[in-house]
Design a protein around this motif. Structure first.
Motif, PDB file in Angstrom:
ATOM      1  N   SER A 102       3.990  10.832  -1.152  1.00 27.70           N
ATOM      2  CA  SER A 102       4.498  10.499  -2.484  1.00 27.70           C
ATOM      3  C   SER A 102       4.792  11.769  -3.282  1.00 27.70           C
ATOM      4  O   SER A 102       5.846  11.891  -3.918  1.00 27.70           O
ATOM      5  N   ALA A 103       3.847  12.714  -3.241  1.00 25.08           N
ATOM      6  CA  ALA A 103       4.035  13.962  -3.999  1.00 25.08           C
ATOM      7  C   ALA A 103       5.247  14.729  -3.485  1.00 25.08           C
ATOM      8  O   ALA A 103       6.056  15.242  -4.277  1.00 25.08           O
ATOM      9  N   THR A 104       5.395  14.815  -2.159  1.00 23.30           N
ATOM     10  CA  THR A 104       6.531  15.540  -1.585  1.00 23.30           C
ATOM     11  C   THR A 104       7.843  14.854  -1.918  1.00 23.30           C
ATOM     12  O   THR A 104       8.840  15.512  -2.272  1.00 23.30           O
ATOM     13  N   ALA A 131      19.522  -2.526  -2.471  1.00 21.45           N
ATOM     14  CA  ALA A 131      19.923  -1.760  -3.659  1.00 21.45           C
ATOM     15  C   ALA A 131      18.858  -1.876  -4.746  1.00 21.45           C
ATOM     16  O   ALA A 131      18.529  -0.887  -5.421  1.00 21.45           O
ATOM     17  N   ILE A 132      18.304  -3.076  -4.917  1.00 22.68           N
ATOM     18  CA  ILE A 132      17.232  -3.271  -5.901  1.00 22.68           C
ATOM     19  C   ILE A 132      15.980  -2.507  -5.482  1.00 22.68           C
ATOM     20  O   ILE A 132      15.313  -1.857  -6.303  1.00 22.68           O
ATOM     21  N   ALA A 133      15.660  -2.555  -4.193  1.00 22.49           N
ATOM     22  CA  ALA A 133      14.457  -1.875  -3.694  1.00 22.49           C
ATOM     23  C   ALA A 133      14.560  -0.361  -3.872  1.00 22.49           C
ATOM     24  O   ALA A 133      13.595   0.293  -4.299  1.00 22.49           O
ATOM     25  N   VAL A 134      15.711   0.218  -3.555  1.00 20.28           N
ATOM     26  CA  VAL A 134      15.903   1.658  -3.727  1.00 20.28           C
ATOM     27  C   VAL A 134      15.773   2.037  -5.197  1.00 20.28           C
ATOM     28  O   VAL A 134      15.175   3.074  -5.543  1.00 20.28           O
ATOM     29  N   THR A 135      16.313   1.205  -6.079  1.00 18.79           N
ATOM     30  CA  THR A 135      16.219   1.477  -7.518  1.00 18.79           C
ATOM     31  C   THR A 135      14.762   1.525  -7.961  1.00 18.79           C
ATOM     32  O   THR A 135      14.354   2.425  -8.719  1.00 18.79           O
ATOM     33  N   TYR A 136      13.959   0.572  -7.518  1.00 17.36           N
ATOM     34  CA  TYR A 136      12.537   0.572  -7.869  1.00 17.36           C
ATOM     35  C   TYR A 136      11.844   1.824  -7.326  1.00 17.36           C
ATOM     36  O   TYR A 136      11.024   2.450  -8.020  1.00 17.36           O
ATOM     37  N   VAL A 137      12.131   2.212  -6.095  1.00 15.85           N
ATOM     38  CA  VAL A 137      11.476   3.381  -5.507  1.00 15.85           C
ATOM     39  C   VAL A 137      11.820   4.650  -6.296  1.00 15.85           C
ATOM     40  O   VAL A 137      10.948   5.489  -6.549  1.00 15.85           O
ATOM     41  N   PHE A 138      13.075   4.786  -6.699  1.00 18.29           N
ATOM     42  CA  PHE A 138      13.484   5.980  -7.452  1.00 18.29           C
ATOM     43  C   PHE A 138      12.882   6.005  -8.859  1.00 18.29           C
ATOM     44  O   PHE A 138      12.456   7.057  -9.334  1.00 18.29           O
ATOM     45  N   TYR A 139      12.876   4.849  -9.531  1.00 21.30           N
ATOM     46  CA  TYR A 139      12.599   4.835 -10.966  1.00 21.30           C
ATOM     47  C   TYR A 139      11.253   4.220 -11.348  1.00 21.30           C
ATOM     48  O   TYR A 139      10.909   4.163 -12.522  1.00 21.30           O
ATOM     49  N   TRP A 140      10.475   3.739 -10.371  1.00 20.74           N
ATOM     50  CA  TRP A 140       9.132   3.220 -10.656  1.00 20.74           C
ATOM     51  C   TRP A 140       8.207   3.686  -9.548  1.00 20.74           C
ATOM     52  O   TRP A 140       8.165   3.123  -8.466  1.00 20.74           O
ATOM     53  N   LYS A 141       7.445   4.706  -9.821  1.00 20.30           N
ATOM     54  CA  LYS A 141       6.644   5.350  -8.788  1.00 20.30           C
ATOM     55  C   LYS A 141       5.554   4.450  -8.211  1.00 20.30           C
ATOM     56  O   LYS A 141       5.052   4.712  -7.116  1.00 20.30           O
ATOM     57  N   VAL A 175      15.493   6.661   2.650  1.00 22.51           N
ATOM     58  CA  VAL A 175      14.694   6.723   1.426  1.00 22.51           C
ATOM     59  C   VAL A 175      13.281   6.216   1.702  1.00 22.51           C
ATOM     60  O   VAL A 175      12.281   6.824   1.275  1.00 22.51           O
ATOM     61  N   PHE A 176      13.174   5.105   2.431  1.00 24.96           N
ATOM     62  CA  PHE A 176      11.864   4.489   2.681  1.00 24.96           C
ATOM     63  C   PHE A 176      11.067   5.269   3.723  1.00 24.96           C
ATOM     64  O   PHE A 176       9.837   5.295   3.665  1.00 24.96           O
ATOM     65  N   ASP A 177      11.758   5.905   4.638  1.00 27.42           N
ATOM     66  CA  ASP A 177      11.064   6.757   5.606  1.00 27.42           C
ATOM     67  C   ASP A 177      10.475   7.971   4.903  1.00 27.42           C
ATOM     68  O   ASP A 177       9.334   8.367   5.160  1.00 27.42           O
ATOM     69  N   ARG A 178      11.259   8.546   3.995  1.00 26.96           N
ATOM     70  CA  ARG A 178      10.802   9.731   3.270  1.00 26.96           C
ATOM     71  C   ARG A 178       9.683   9.388   2.284  1.00 26.96           C
ATOM     72  O   ARG A 178       8.761  10.174   2.076  1.00 26.96           O
ATOM     73  N   ARG A 179       9.770   8.214   1.655  1.00 29.48           N
ATOM     74  CA  ARG A 179       8.777   7.848   0.626  1.00 29.48           C
ATOM     75  C   ARG A 179       7.505   7.271   1.227  1.00 29.48           C
ATOM     76  O   ARG A 179       6.384   7.624   0.819  1.00 29.48           O
TER      77      ARG A 179
END
Length: 515
Positions: free
Chosen positions: A498-500, A401-411, A105-109
Motif C-alpha cells: 500500500s505504501a509503495t 472503472a468504478i473499482a479503479v476509481t475507488y482504489v485511486f481515490y479511497w485508500k 492497478v490491482f496487482d500493484r496495489r
C-alpha cells in the motif's frame, strides 16, 4: 471496379505500407505497446481520438440516426466527456504507474491476480465487440463498392487491421491517426454538403424527411428531437459510453506513451474535441441517407450510407468511404493492440518477468490470433445495430472503472470489495442483457410463468431495464459496503504494498495551467 473502389483499396494498401515502414522503429515491447514514451500532444490527441471514432462512431451513429433519430448524436457529447474525464482524473496516475493494462492497478496495489484477471475479462467483453465490428464495417464498405463476396471482404478487413497493428504498434496508430482524423472529418463533411445540395438544401431535406418518416411509421417530432430516444436511453448511453472509459485499457497505454506528463490533460482534451466532431458529421450523413433511401436498419442501412457517398461522385465518394475506413482502422488497430497487451500481461503467468524480446513476440502472436478469431465472428454473426452492440460491451467495463476509481481515490478500499464489486456488477449486467433478449419479445406475452412475468416487467420498465444501470449502481454501493463490513487485515506485506503503491501514485491533483 470503378474509381471509388480503387480509391478505397489504394487507401488500405497505403496504410499497410506505412505500418511496415514504421515497424523498423519497434525494437522492444515498450516501443510497440506504449510508443517508447515519445508522443507529443498532437500525436497523443490523434491517437486517443481515433479509439472513439471507429465503426461505432461512424456507421454505428449514422445507422441509429437513420432508424431512431438524432438523439443518438449524444454519442458525440459522451465521447468528449469520456476522454476529458480520463485526462483529468486517470491519465496522470496511469503514467506514474507505467501501466500496460488497467488490471495491473490491482496487482500493484494488492498483489491480486484475481482482480487483474477479472478486470481483463470485463474489458475484453468490450474489446472483443470492437474487434468484431471493425472488420465487419470494412467488409460492408468494400463489398458494397466492389461486389466482392462479403466473406472475402471480411478477410481483407482483418488482414489490414492485424497487419497494421503488428507492424505499426501504438506509435504507428498515433502517427496515421493524424491523417485519419483529418480525412474523416473533412471527407465526410464534403460528402454531406454535396448530398444536401443534391437534395435541394436543408429546408428540402427536412420536408422530404417527413415523407420518409411517415412511410416508415415513425413519430416525426421524436425522430427530430435530441431527447426523442427517451431520457432512460440517454442516461444509459452516458453510463455506457462515458463512465466505462477509465477502465478501457488502451488509455493506460496512451497515458504511458506521452513524452511528458504535462501533455496528458491537453492531449486528452483535444482528443475529446476531435472525437465529438465525428458523431456529429456521421449523424448528418445518417439524416441525408434516411431522406434519400428510407429508414432501413441493419446491413441494408449501412449499405445505403455507402451508396449516398458514391452518389456524390466516384472520386469524392471514394474519399468519403476511405474516411470511414480510416475511422475503422484508427479505432481497430489500437484496440486490437490493447487486447493483445492485456491478454499477455493479465493472463499469462509470469509475463511481467519475461524479456522485452519475448514479450514483443507474444504481443504480436496474440494480435494475429485474436484478430483472426474476431474476423471469424464478424463473418458468422449478423448485426442489427452496430452502436447498440458496442454499448453492451461498454456497459460491461463500467464495474472495473468504478473499482479503479475507488482504489485511486479511497485508500481504505479492500481487495475483497474491489473483486466482488466488479464481479457482481459484471454478472448482473450480463444477466439483465440475456433476460431482456430472451423474454422481451411479444411471443412471451401470454405464455405464463417466468417468461410472461419478465415480458411484463420489460413493458413496465421500458428502457430503464438497460444493463448499464446495474453495472454502475451495484459496484458503486457494494464496494464501500464490503470495505466497511470486512476491513482488511493489514500485515507487513500489505502495508508495504500500500505504501509503495500510493508513493508511486503521488498526490493526484489537477494541473489546469494550460487552460
Amino acid at each position: 471496379m470503378d474509381l471509388t473502389a480503387y480509391v478505397i483499396l489504394g487507401y488500405l494498401l497505403f496504410f499497410i505500407a506505412v505500418g511496415i515502414y514504421i515497424s523498423r522503429g519497434n525494437k522492444s515491447s515498450s516501443d510497440w505497446a506504449i510508443g517508447g514514451g515519445t508522443l507529443g500532444v498532437g500525436m497523443l490527441a490523434a491517437g486517443i481520438a481515433g479509439t472513439r471514432i471507429g465503426g461505432a462512431g461512424t456507421y454505428g451513429v449514422a445507422g441509429d440516426v437513420i432508424t431512431e433519430g438524432i438523439g443518438h448524436l449524444w454519442y458525440g457529447v459522451n465521447s468528449f466527456a469520456a476522454l476529458f474525464m480520463v485526462g483529468l482524473f486517470f491519465a496522470i496516475p496511469y503514467r506514474k504507474l507505467r501501466l500496460t493494462s488497467v488490471g495491473e492497478v490491482f496487482d500493484r496495489r494488492f498483489g491480486s491476480s484475481r482482480c487483474q484477471s477479472l478486470t481483463s475479462l470485463c474489458v475484453q467483453a468490450e474489446y472483443l465487440v470492437v474487434n468484431i465490428i471493425e472488420p465487419y464495417v470494412i467488409a460492408t464498405i468494400v463489398s458494397g463498392v466492389t461486389g466482392w463476396p462479403f466473406g472475402l471482404c471480411i478477410i481483407i478487413g482483418a488482414v489490414v487491421i492485424v497487419l497494421f497493428t503488428v507492424t505499426g504498434g501504438l506509435k504507428g496508430t498515433a502517427i496515421t491517426n493524424i491523417v485519419h482524423c483529418t480525412v474523416i472529418i473533412f471527407g465526410l463533411s464534403a460528402v454531406g454538403y454535396i448530398a444536401m445540395q443534391n437534395l435541394g438544401g436543408w429546408e428540402s431535406v427536412v420536408a422530404q424527411s417527413e415523407i420518409r418518416l411517415t412511410e416508415a411509421g415513425k413519430d416525426i417530432p421524436s425522430w427530430w428531437s435530441f431527447t426523442g430516444i427517451g431520457w432512460a436511453t440517454i442516461i444509459a448511453l452516458f453510463i455506457s459510453a462515458t463512465i466505462h472509459t477509465p477502465a478501457a485499457s488502451i488509455y493506460a497505454n496512451y497515458a504511458s506513451s506521452a513524452a511528458k506528463q504535462e501533455y496528458l490533460i491537453p492531449g486528452f482534451f483535444l482528443a475529446g474535441v476531435i472525437a465529438a466532431l465525428m458523431p456529429m458529421v456521421a449523424g448528418f450523413i445518417g439524416i441525408l441517407t434516411m431522406v434519400s433511401y428510407g429508414s432501413e436498419s441493419g446491413l441494408s442501412g449501412y449499405l445505403n450510407i455507402a451508396q449516398l457517398a458514391m452518389d456524390t461522385g466516384p472520386l469524392l465518394g471514394g474519399i468519403a468511404l476511405a474516411a470511414v475506413l480510416a475511422a475503422v482502422i484508427s479505432s481497430g488497430a489500437p484496440i486490437l493492440l490493447a487486447s493483445a497487451t492485456m491478454l499477455v500481461s493479465d493472463w499469462i503467468p509470469g509475463s511481467k518477468n519475461f524479456s522485452s524480446e519475448k514479450r514483443l513476440r507474444l504481443y504480436k502472436l496474440v494480435t494475429v490470433l485474436y484478430g483472426s478469431t474476431a474476423a471469424f465472428c464478424a463473418w458468422y454473426f449478423n448485426f442489427g445495430s452496430v452502436l447498440q452492440f458496442l454499448l453492451l460491451g461498454f456497459a460491461m467495463v463500467v464495474p472495473p472503472a468504478i473499482a479503479v476509481t475507488y482504489v485511486f481515490y479511497w485508500k481504505k478500499t479492500t481487495e475483497k470489495a474491489a473483486f466482488w464489486g466488479m464481479l457482481i456488477g459484471f454478472i448482473s449486467g450480463l444477466l439483465m442483457w440475456l433476460l431482456n433478449n430472451w423474454y422481451s419479445g411479444a411471443q412471451n406475452a401470454d405464455v405464463g410463468g417466468f417468461a410472461q412475468t419478465w415480458y411484463e416487467l420489460c413493458q413496465y420498465l421500458g428502457e430503464w431495464r438497460d444493463p448499464s444501470f446495474l453495472t454502475l449502481l451495484l459496484p458503486v454501493f457494494t464496494i464501500p459496503i464490503i470495505t466497511l463490513m470486512f476491513p482488511a487485515k493489514i500485515d507487513k506485506t500489505g502495508t508495504e504494498m500500500s505504501a509503495t503503491f500510493y508513493k508511486d501514485l503521488g498526490r493526484i491533483q489537477l494541473n489546469l495551467d494550460w487552460v
